[in-house]
Design an enzyme around this catalytic site. Sequence first.
Site, PDB file in Angstrom:
ATOM      1  N   GLU A  16       0.946  -1.241   0.039  1.00 26.39           N
ATOM      2  CA  GLU A  16      -0.054  -0.093  -0.046  1.00 26.39           C
ATOM      3  C   GLU A  16       0.711   0.989   0.029  1.00 26.39           C
ATOM      4  O   GLU A  16       0.503   2.347  -0.629  1.00 26.39           O
ATOM      5  CB  GLU A  16      -0.871  -0.107   1.262  1.00 26.39           C
ATOM      6  CG  GLU A  16      -2.063  -0.981   1.267  1.00 26.39           C
ATOM      7  CD  GLU A  16      -2.951  -0.820   0.279  1.00 26.39           C
ATOM      8  OE1 GLU A  16      -3.343   0.261  -0.015  1.00 26.39           O
ATOM      9  OE2 GLU A  16      -3.700  -1.918  -0.463  1.00 26.39           O
ATOM     10  N   GLU A  74      -1.822   8.546  -0.193  1.00 26.32           N
ATOM     11  CA  GLU A  74      -2.182   8.121  -1.462  1.00 26.32           C
ATOM     12  C   GLU A  74      -1.562   8.966  -2.648  1.00 26.32           C
ATOM     13  O   GLU A  74      -2.210  10.327  -2.534  1.00 26.32           O
ATOM     14  CB  GLU A  74      -3.665   7.748  -1.783  1.00 26.32           C
ATOM     15  CG  GLU A  74      -3.989   7.053  -2.986  1.00 26.32           C
ATOM     16  CD  GLU A  74      -5.355   6.785  -3.088  1.00 26.32           C
ATOM     17  OE1 GLU A  74      -5.782   5.915  -3.959  1.00 26.32           O
ATOM     18  OE2 GLU A  74      -6.186   7.291  -2.395  1.00 26.32           O
TER      19      GLU A  74
END
Length: 230
Positions: free
Chosen positions: A91, A100
């Site tokens: 991730e 992100e």
Amino acid sequence: MTNSLYIFTLLAIFSAAGKWVSGQGRVADVVTDQFFNGIINQAAPGCPGRTFYSRSAFLQALGSFPRFGTEGSPENAKREIAAFFAHVTHETGHMCSRVEKDGKSRDYCDETNRQWPCVPGKGYYGRGPLQLSWNYNYGPAGRDIGFDGLNNPEIVARDPVVSFKTALWFWMRNCHNAIVSGQGFGATIRAINGQLECNGASPATVTARVNYYKDYCGQFRINPGGNLRC
């Protein structure tokens, strides 16, 4: 050896073995500096996560989640640790990213969720080791951990202990039971990103997660078990 000394010795042995199910000391024994740094040192030197994530922050956050890595058989307990860090590695890109990369292009606000309404101007995009996303996750995570998830989601990318706590919070709610009960690593992939990756949606991504998991199981000298894909 007297009977009393023999009994005391047996109790000491059983107590030591029971650490897997009664405490978290073993997690720190597994997640050594060498293991943790072996992940993060593969990130590029300029990655923000290299100066943000730390083993000490992880262990401090772990204090709020004593069931993590301590339940089931010793092998399954290690599998849980391997599975968690496999997903963290994937991730975040070896813990390179706190946020992100393209997250700010979306608010990740589910306006139909009335229990955890979005705050205008706030973005609930992926942050932290497991890239916590959506208002319906930030709200309850903040409630359970102790921060204002809806009004202050940014803290997940600013406080490393809170950041790890959100990852462990999500894990314990969605992945813990699957991995310690022997359902396999594939069940954790389905829990984290099943709709986008499982059932042939993104086999390459699934393979990447599985390879990290198998690598870490190898480092822990355990069999990864079956049902690795979803």
